[in-house]
Design an enzyme around this catalytic site. Structure first.
Site, PDB file in Angstrom:
ATOM      1  N   ASP A  52       0.890  36.788  -0.140  1.00 36.08           N
ATOM      2  CA  ASP A  52       1.032  36.833  -1.485  1.00 36.08           C
ATOM      3  C   ASP A  52       0.397  38.023  -2.010  1.00 36.08           C
ATOM      4  O   ASP A  52      -0.991  37.948  -1.854  1.00 36.08           O
ATOM      5  CB  ASP A  52       0.618  35.346  -2.236  1.00 36.08           C
ATOM      6  CG  ASP A  52       0.762  35.436  -3.794  1.00 36.08           C
ATOM      7  OD1 ASP A  52       1.294  36.393  -4.377  1.00 36.08           O
ATOM      8  OD2 ASP A  52       0.798  34.555  -4.342  1.00 36.08           O
ATOM      9  N   LEU A  53       0.961  39.044  -2.617  1.00 35.28           N
ATOM     10  CA  LEU A  53       0.033  40.211  -2.956  1.00 35.28           C
ATOM     11  C   LEU A  53      -0.589  39.855  -4.314  1.00 35.28           C
ATOM     12  O   LEU A  53      -0.092  39.113  -5.148  1.00 35.28           O
ATOM     13  CB  LEU A  53       0.949  41.418  -3.352  1.00 35.28           C
ATOM     14  CG  LEU A  53       1.688  41.783  -2.125  1.00 35.28           C
ATOM     15  CD1 LEU A  53       2.935  42.721  -2.171  1.00 35.28           C
ATOM     16  CD2 LEU A  53       0.820  42.521  -0.843  1.00 35.28           C
ATOM     17  N   TYR A  57       2.616  44.175  -9.538  1.00 40.39           N
ATOM     18  CA  TYR A  57       2.966  45.510 -10.146  1.00 40.39           C
ATOM     19  C   TYR A  57       1.813  46.073 -10.585  1.00 40.39           C
ATOM     20  O   TYR A  57       1.693  47.471 -10.431  1.00 40.39           O
ATOM     21  CB  TYR A  57       3.519  45.010 -11.802  1.00 40.39           C
ATOM     22  CG  TYR A  57       4.861  44.179 -11.557  1.00 40.39           C
ATOM     23  CD1 TYR A  57       5.458  43.997 -10.326  1.00 40.39           C
ATOM     24  CD2 TYR A  57       5.448  43.819 -12.667  1.00 40.39           C
ATOM     25  CE1 TYR A  57       6.684  43.089 -10.160  1.00 40.39           C
ATOM     26  CE2 TYR A  57       7.015  42.943 -12.658  1.00 40.39           C
ATOM     27  CZ  TYR A  57       7.286  42.826 -11.461  1.00 40.39           C
ATOM     28  OH  TYR A  57       8.589  42.327 -11.349  1.00 40.39           O
ATOM     29  N   ARG A  89      -8.679  41.213 -15.770  1.00 39.74           N
ATOM     30  CA  ARG A  89      -8.964  39.779 -15.859  1.00 39.74           C
ATOM     31  C   ARG A  89     -10.135  39.571 -15.977  1.00 39.74           C
ATOM     32  O   ARG A  89     -10.822  38.539 -16.704  1.00 39.74           O
ATOM     33  CB  ARG A  89      -8.414  39.285 -14.496  1.00 39.74           C
ATOM     34  CG  ARG A  89      -7.071  39.555 -14.185  1.00 39.74           C
ATOM     35  CD  ARG A  89      -6.418  38.521 -12.955  1.00 39.74           C
ATOM     36  NE  ARG A  89      -5.293  39.133 -12.740  1.00 39.74           N
ATOM     37  CZ  ARG A  89      -4.376  38.519 -11.944  1.00 39.74           C
ATOM     38  NH1 ARG A  89      -4.599  37.540 -11.054  1.00 39.74           N
ATOM     39  NH2 ARG A  89      -3.262  39.079 -11.820  1.00 39.74           N
ATOM     40  N   GLU A 145       6.167  37.995  -2.608  1.00 43.29           N
ATOM     41  CA  GLU A 145       5.642  36.735  -1.596  1.00 43.29           C
ATOM     42  C   GLU A 145       6.566  36.800  -0.421  1.00 43.29           C
ATOM     43  O   GLU A 145       7.900  37.238  -0.639  1.00 43.29           O
ATOM     44  CB  GLU A 145       5.597  35.500  -2.277  1.00 43.29           C
ATOM     45  CG  GLU A 145       4.858  35.287  -3.294  1.00 43.29           C
ATOM     46  CD  GLU A 145       4.709  33.927  -3.940  1.00 43.29           C
ATOM     47  OE1 GLU A 145       5.227  32.947  -3.339  1.00 43.29           O
ATOM     48  OE2 GLU A 145       4.175  33.726  -5.072  1.00 43.29           O
TER      49      GLU A 145
END
Length: 724
Positions: A52-53, A57, A89, A145
């Site tokens: 899972d990267l 984007y 974040r 993913e």
DNA sequence: CAGGGTTCTT
DNA sequence: AAGAACC
């Protein structure tokens, strides 16, 4: 205790038990026992990886423009931030936050428009392709993913390195109270964690992307555990901790496979947490959902998931859509449809397949019941139009398609009355590979001996075994490939022989294994078409960027893994994907806050220009002369010249061709013939092909269909992406 | 639900 | 063709 299922650990002696356990849950039960013997070491349980990267984007944009790495970055689609980098974040920005909220929390937030998915799609396929080059069983889930079934790879390592390795785990181990971690108790998962670490490293070095990985015995668990340590880390889930991780999930909604609607229905039954569901009587669940769904839900709650990793093939449909505040006139509708069609047709052309169906979807505004519901109408695409997609200019094609689209539109909307649309989507589906057409001429084929079906098959051989453990009917088409496929070697490199698909692993280890010349085919010829095909497609596309200039991606997949690897080694490939700078070069630096930078061809003018340029480069679409040698003449296409993708890989490449085919002979054939042959090779034997029909087949074997159906038809070229 | 995809099931 | 699921 747990739940048996696949989580049981191995030990040669125990595999039988665990196998039985897992089978008991599924439909495969019937065929269960027989599978054991089919392949020697049937894995008692699988080792599944989930990749899972991280903020996908945003990563892509940061690669395109490194300056963005240091600033809070948000990817904007319309009025929302669909994802953001970690800098953002840290400042309170989250996924799916509105732009206004985000700006409020983080005034310095830099926004990049992300409505055009081209770059993301390209990178996404590069990743899948990269993973496939190490292990054929790769299933995509969205753009960022991938599930990878590395069971066979693990078994091989286990066999090779008796006990050396498996003594440690890479990354985290999901274990709340990690008392004693004994890798020796879980050698396969331990090896899986090493493979995951290696693959993550490869992903980082070749594509410049970071991400998380989860290592477990099934897809559900691998996915769940992958998210436990977030940015760029990996976690392994041991069987003894399955109930911990499942028990931790407060809401059933957290379980992949349980969406909104299902959660609501469960809630109506008083079931909210996963525990509630685990304890709820199956019989009562059946009353609400029916046997299959009820059983599945129960299993998911227990962390049991026997669904196989189904190699994702080329996409089954291509669509393009746009949402907006309001469109209420037919003219605007027409214009929007035209715009969408232009880019869709372009994509379709690059894919190379021919769509048989066109669908138009709309979403109408309505205060009550609003959003959400979409309506669609579809219709077959007249052959003459379908063919234009690949041959004629896309503008012409669009012109032909617009009336079709409008017809569909009027079937849904009464334009004499007021209407208010908020979204329009155009979609091509029922994609058929072209090239099969002329297959009839046997004479040509006769130049080559066997081949035909061998192709990719081998690539997947490893998977078969997995399947056997996964789902019962996997064997279905084994017989088709009786041909072993020895490849005689083409040009340079070593002559390898065949088979062992496993080779790519060697690469992970850092050494190449060139095997001695003839290896008997130990891995049976069997395997599947299906998979082989399936994967091949998407792969080609992406892989293009990694292949040496003179290698035709289509042909590439026909080769055994050993050779594929070779070709992918630095010596053969041109500089590229690299992490670094190179890729970003293309990007125009200041794309910050701007919307779409280099996305060239949306505008017809640009298209035209490109076309003209292309024309100059290549006089005719089909070069009449073959260029059997060297890439000297090859020139990296300009960034914008996507159309060139196909041409960049001369069909002639003298080096890769299926087994028994004499490369020289092949290279001397006219391009058309070469193509024809290639397509045949890809399609496997015409007879069983099955392929073409695809649709019908699926009902028969739901899950397994995958392998079979997809593969077979998969088709040809798609160079979705630029040859970078 | 946002968005822009995509797949599978009903 | 719509619904549901996933990202």
């Amino acid at each position: 205790m747990a739940n048996s299922e696949d989580e049981m650990e191995e030990d040669e002696t125990e595999w039988k038990n665990s196998f039985v356990d897992s089978v008991s849950l599924s439909s495969a039960a019937a065929s269960g026992p027989s599978l054991n013997k089919t392949s020697g070491p049937t894995p008692a349980h699988r080792v599944i990886l989930h990749f899972d990267l991280d903020c996908f984007y945003a990563q892509v944009e940061m690669i395109r423009n490194p300056a963005l790495r240091e600033v809070p970055l948000g990817i904007q689609q319309k009025y929302i931030i669909v994802t953001c980098n970690y800098v953002a974040r840290d400042q309170g920005v989250t996924k799916l936050m509105s732009v206004t909220d985000a700006k409020e929390r983080c005034p310095q937030l830099v926004l990049v428009k992300g409505e055009d998915l081209t770059h993301y799609r390209e990178m996404s396929y590069k990743l899948t392709e990269l993973l496939m080059s190490y292990c054929p069983l790769v299933e995509r889930l969205g753009f960022d993913e991938n599930f990878v079934d590395v069971t066979n790879m693990v078994e091989r390592r286990l066999a090779q390195t008796p006990e050396s390795n498996s003594l440690s785990f890479k990354g985290h181990i999901y274990n709340h109270f990690s008392a004693d971690v004994k890798p020796s108790d879980h050698p396969r998962l331990a090896l899986g964690s090493h493979i995951a670490a290696e693959l993550r490293e490869v992903i980082h070095s070749k594509l410049g992307l970071t991400g998380c990985a989860g290592i477990a015995t099934n897809k559900l668990l691998a996915k769940l555990v992958a998210g436990t340590f977030k940015p760029n880390q990996q976690t392994t889930l041991l069987p003894e901790n399955v109930s911990d991780i499942m028990g931790c999930l407060s809401s059933v909604r957290k379980v992949p496979g349980v969406g909104h609607q299902t959660a609501k229905r469960l809630q109506a039954l008083g079931l909210v947490s996963v525990k509630d569901l685990q304890l709820f009587p199956l019989n009562d669940l059946v009353k609400e959902f029916g046997v299959p769904s009820a059983q599945r839900l129960k299993n998911l709650a227990l962390g049991v998931d026997d669904s196989p990793v189904v190699p994702t093939g080329a996409p089954q449909s291509l669509s393009d859509e746009d949402s907006f505040k309001k469109i209420s006139s037919t003219t605007d509708v027409l214009e929007k449809i035209q715009e969408l069609l232009r880019s869709l047709v372009e994509r379709m052309r690059k894919d190379g397949r021919q769509p048989q169906t066109f669908r138009l979807t709309i979403r109408r505004y309505s205060a009550t019941n609003k959003w959400f519901s979409r309506e669609s109408r579809q219709c077959p695409i007249p052959n003459h139009i379908g063919q234009k997609i690949s041959s004629d200019s896309s503008d012409d094609t669009v012109v032909q398609l617009v009336p079709l689209a409008m017809e569909l539109f009027h079937k849904m909307v009464d334009s004499s009355a007021a209407f208010h649309l908020t979204l329009i989507n155009v979609c091509f589906s029922n994609l058929q590979s072209k090239g099969a057409a002329v297959s009839g001429k046997g004479s040509i084929k006769s130049f080559f001996t066997h081949s035909t079906s061998a192709r990719k098959t081998q690539i997947f051989s490893s998977q078969r075994q997995d399947d056997s453990s996964q789902s019962g009917d996997s064997n279905c088409m084994d017989h088709q490939f009786s041909t072993p496929c020895l490849i005689t070697e083409p040009t340079s490199q070593k002559t390898v022989t065949t088979k062992s698909p496993r080779s790519s692993e060697a690469a992970l280890h850092g050494f190449k294994r060139k095997q001695s010349p003839v290896v008997a085919v130990e891995d049976p010829p069997l395997q599947r078409i299906s998979c082989s095909t399936a994967r091949s497609d998407p792969g080609e596309t992406n892989i293009a960027h990694q292949l040496p200039p003179n290698v035709d991606p289509e042909v590439f997949w026909l080769l055994p893994e050993e050779i594929q690897k070779e070709l992918l080694s630095p010596a053969y490939t041109h500089p590229l994907p690299g992490t670094s700078s190179s890729s970003s070069a293309v990007v125009d630096a200041p794309c910050i806050t701007k919307s779409k930078p280099p996305q060239s061809f949306t505008d017809s003018q640009t298209i035209k220009d490109i076309k003209e340029a292309a024309e100059k480069l290549v006089p005719s679409n089909r070069p009449t002369t073959v260029n059997p040698h060297r890439p000297d003449t090859y020139v990296l296409p300009g960034e914008n010249v996507m159309e060139e993708g196909r041409r960049s890989f001369p069909q002639s490449s003298d080096c890769e061709i299926p087994g028994n085919v004499d490369p020289k002979v092949f290279s001397e054939l006219p391009p058309d013939v070469q193509r024809e042959l290639m397509s045949e090779w890809k399609q496997q034997k015409p007879v069983l092909k099955t392929a073409s029909s695809r649709k019908p087949g699926r009902s028969l074997m739901t899950k397994d269909r995958k392998a079979a159906g997809k593969g077979s038809q998969a088709n040809n070229l798609f160079k979705y992406f630029k040859p970078s």
